[in-house]
Enzyme design. Structure first.
Site, short mmCIF file in Angstrom:
data_model
loop_
_atom_site.label_atom_id
_atom_site.label_comp_id
_atom_site.label_asym_id
_atom_site.label_seq_id
_atom_site.Cartn_x
_atom_site.Cartn_y
_atom_site.Cartn_z
N GLU A 1 0.82 -1.22 0.00
CA GLU A 1 0.00 0.00 0.00
C GLU A 1 0.85 1.26 0.00
OE1 GLU A 1 -2.49 -0.77 3.58
OE2 GLU A 1 -4.07 -1.09 2.09
N CYS B 1 -10.98 1.39 6.60
CA CYS B 1 -10.39 2.68 6.99
C CYS B 1 -10.96 3.84 6.17
CB CYS B 1 -8.87 2.62 6.83
SG CYS B 1 -8.31 1.98 5.24
N CYS B 2 -11.21 3.60 4.87
CA CYS B 2 -11.54 4.72 3.99
C CYS B 2 -12.92 5.34 4.23
CB CYS B 2 -11.39 4.32 2.52
SG CYS B 2 -9.73 3.76 2.06
ZN LIG Z 1 -8.19 3.64 3.74
#
Ligand SMILES: [Zn+2]
Length: 621
Positions: A310, A394-395
């Site tokens: 990532e 998370c997003c």
């Molecule tokens: Zn995220």
């Protein structure tokens, strides 16, 4: 030093951003809450309260989703109160208060499943990362007038400092975030010890011995993640780059490793450099920023080009189809840019902030705020679409808290100057009593009106950012001195009295962008920008895929008669399309069949509104 204008001083946010905020308040927040409840994330807290054990499931950092949601909800309730959201917030607040241990510790995976792992595996566990998000939620609530969680925030820091700090155990979190939260807690409470703890964590990063590396000395005893799944372990060695722990920040030159970790860390380090007037730290941040923005950032403001770890790869390695460009990484970049502006007010970081906000971040959320992209590719072959939630979520709540606090990024003030990063439709009152009302259709149009109302003559500076993309800018304020230009801002230093309206106009024309030739994926291609918006071509059918088109740029790109669903102008450009053909996979000397067409471009942030599609930002020309 400029800072955000507290949301409570706003009367309204409308227009482009107001539409997102309304959707979030009426749909997105409850949609996310149902996911948080439905996936057991809330239940973990209730299980801690009930004294259960062994019931935690899912990712170890799932607590942070509840915290980020609560932070978003707190902001949203100020201008768009929703009783359903309020009721859900009460459940969250009570769950948090109830689940916090006596000593301030709160991390439901360890409390439920693995109490013996407390503070043992900093590199993987995310305990302080989650506490950071908890602290930010507590601060958001406090700013809205609900101080019930402030003792939770301060107790959680007391829990950290009982073990870690100067003269005690060296350690912070493998995933930065606590540092940003500690600076916010310092700003909220005025207590310097919070900032000093964050400074210490920033100074410890990259030093040897590394507390993270030490955990790998006996990985079977110390690491909750097996070595073959560790991004921090490569070729039989500790790989500190993944978490920006390869060398002290002051010695770093390039942006490496996990993109969200990097940008959160540097956003915090930026506040640290500003607070301590630390030139070596500032110089390092400037070098890293330059490397990022001049060699490792997408034209959409997306960062972190690979899903492998990532994160970042090499200079100019910016593939389109497989671009990772995580939504959270774009948000983290916006946070870094904002902090960079606050410490050294100039428009340079705001140009990057705007690029990320209007493009690579907003592409991460549907217009109704209930569907999300985790990664934001710049090309698609009908292989991806926005999702209602993710296992690693998370997003979604991250974009919720950004949307609900967007004014923090658009307008800032210190005691002399009001800074406008971009014209957002809103009205608010400054602490000196000046009322400000902004009418704006930005980013879809370049014209805005800023009305300032003063009950008594008040001297104050109004600083308007001149965007990097704008070729012509007109500002009209009757009876004013000519604007002075300062660090990219047009500054009006005026004594305001009564009602005065400034008209601001950025001339918007479609502009072509080329990439540096070292970006091999973009050779022979152009991107199209209108105002701050990056455009793309999209089709639901393979026969009409933009991948088959070559732009003919002998005529100007025209504004289309149709508006995009989000109210932006569409753009039209002539192109030649290679048509479908019958025949074998390969054929000698067969003439291809071409046709002329007009290709319609829409804002990149609006692509995928109807699901999987063919899409390209960088078009063959
Ligand atoms: Zn995220």
């Amino acid at each position: 030093m400029p800072s955000a204008i507290p949301l409570k001083q706003f009367d309204s946010v409308g227009g482009f951003w107001g539409a997102y905020q309304t959707e979030l308040a009426t749909k997105g927040l409850m949609h996310q809450w149902q996911q948080i409840v439905g996936t057991g994330r809330l239940q973990h807290f209730l299980d801690v309260i009930d004294g259960k054990s062994g019931t935690h499931t899912g990712y170890r950092f799932n607590d942070s989703d509840l915290y980020k949601w609560l932070e978003a909800a707190a902001y949203s309730q100020v201008l768009n109160p929703n009783p359903e959201v309020k009721a859900a917030m009460e459940l969250a607040i009570n769950a948090i208060i109830g689940a916090q241990a006596e000593d301030g510790y709160l991390f439901t995976l360890i409390q439920l499943n693995k109490p013996e792992w407390k503070w043992r595996n900093l590199v993987h566990m995310h305990e302080m990362y989650c506490l950071g998000h908890l602290i930010e939620a507590c601060i958001a609530l406090n700013q809205m007038g609900d101080s019930r969680l402030m003792p939770v925030a301060t107790k959680s820091v007391d829990c950290i400092t009982a073990t870690f700090g100067p003269g005690k155990r060296v350690g912070s979190c493998g995933h930065p975030e606590i540092e940003l939260a500690l600076y916010r807690l310092w700003q909220e409470t005025g207590q310097k010890r919070y900032a000093e703890l964050a400074d210490w964590m920033i100074d410890c990063r990259g030093q040897r011995p590394s507390p993270f590396e030490t955990e790998f000395e006996n990985p079977t005893d110390n690491c909750i993640v097996s070595l073959d799944r560790c991004c921090e372990w490569k070729d039989g060695k500790y790989y500190g780059e993944y978490l920006q722990d390869d060398k002290p920040i002051r010695d770093q030159d390039t942006i490496v490793g996990h993109s969200v970790r990097a940008a959160y860390l540097y956003a915090a380090a930026q506040l640290s450099a500003g607070r301590r007037k630390d030139k070596p730290l500032q110089d390092a941040l400037d070098r890293i920023w330059t490397n990022l923005t001049e060699a490792r950032m997408y034209v959409t403001g997306g960062i972190g080009s690979t899903g492998d770890g990532e994160g970042f790869t090499a200079d100019y390695d910016l593939p389109n189809l497989n671009a990772y460009a995580e939504t959270c990484a774009g948000i983290a970049l916006a946070m870094w840019a904002r902090r960079s502006f606050e410490v050294n007010p100039s428009t340079d970081p705001l140009d990057v902030l705007e690029r990320a906000l209007f493009n690579g971040i907003l592409s991460g959320v549907s217009r109704d705020t209930t569907r999300y992209f985790y990664d934001n590719p710049l090309e698609s072959r009908a292989n991806t679409e926005r999702q209602p939630w993710f296992g690693c979520a998370c997003c979604p709540p991250n974009i919720a808290r950004l949307l609900a606090s967007i004014t923090d990024y658009a307008v800032q003030a210190d005691d002399k100057t009001l800074y406008l990063a971009f014209p957002i439709e809103c009205s608010f009152t400054l602490t000196n009593g000046l009322k400000v009302k902004i009418k704006s259709q930005y980013p879809n149009r370049g014209k805005a009106e800023i009305t300032i109302t003063a009950k008594q003559p008040t001297r104050f500076r109004l600083a308007l950012r001149i965007p990097d993309w704008a070729e012509e800018v007109t500002t009209t304020l009757p009876g004013a001195q000519p604007a002075e230009y300062e660090e990219g801002f047009a500054v009006f230093d005026e004594v305001w009295e009564g009602d005065r309206t400034l008209t601001l106009e950025f001339e918007m024309e479609p502009r072509l962008i080329s990439a540096h030739p070292k970006v091999l994926d973009n050779l022979g291609r152009v991107a199209v920008q209108y105002g701050p918006t990056i455009y793309c071509a999209e089709s639901s059918s393979e026969a009409n895929a933009p991948q088959r088109a070559t732009l003919e740029l002998n005529e100007d790109i025209q504004l289309g008669a149709q508006k995009s669903p989000g109210g932006a102008p569409t753009l039209q450009v002539n192109a030649i399309r290679q048509n479908d053909a019958d025949g074998p996979l390969y054929e000698y000397e067969q003439e291809a069949n071409y046709s002329q067409e007009t290709l319609t471009l829409i804002p990149y942030r609006e692509w995928n509104a109807s699901g999987k599609s063919y899409m390209q930002v960088w078009l063959r020309a």
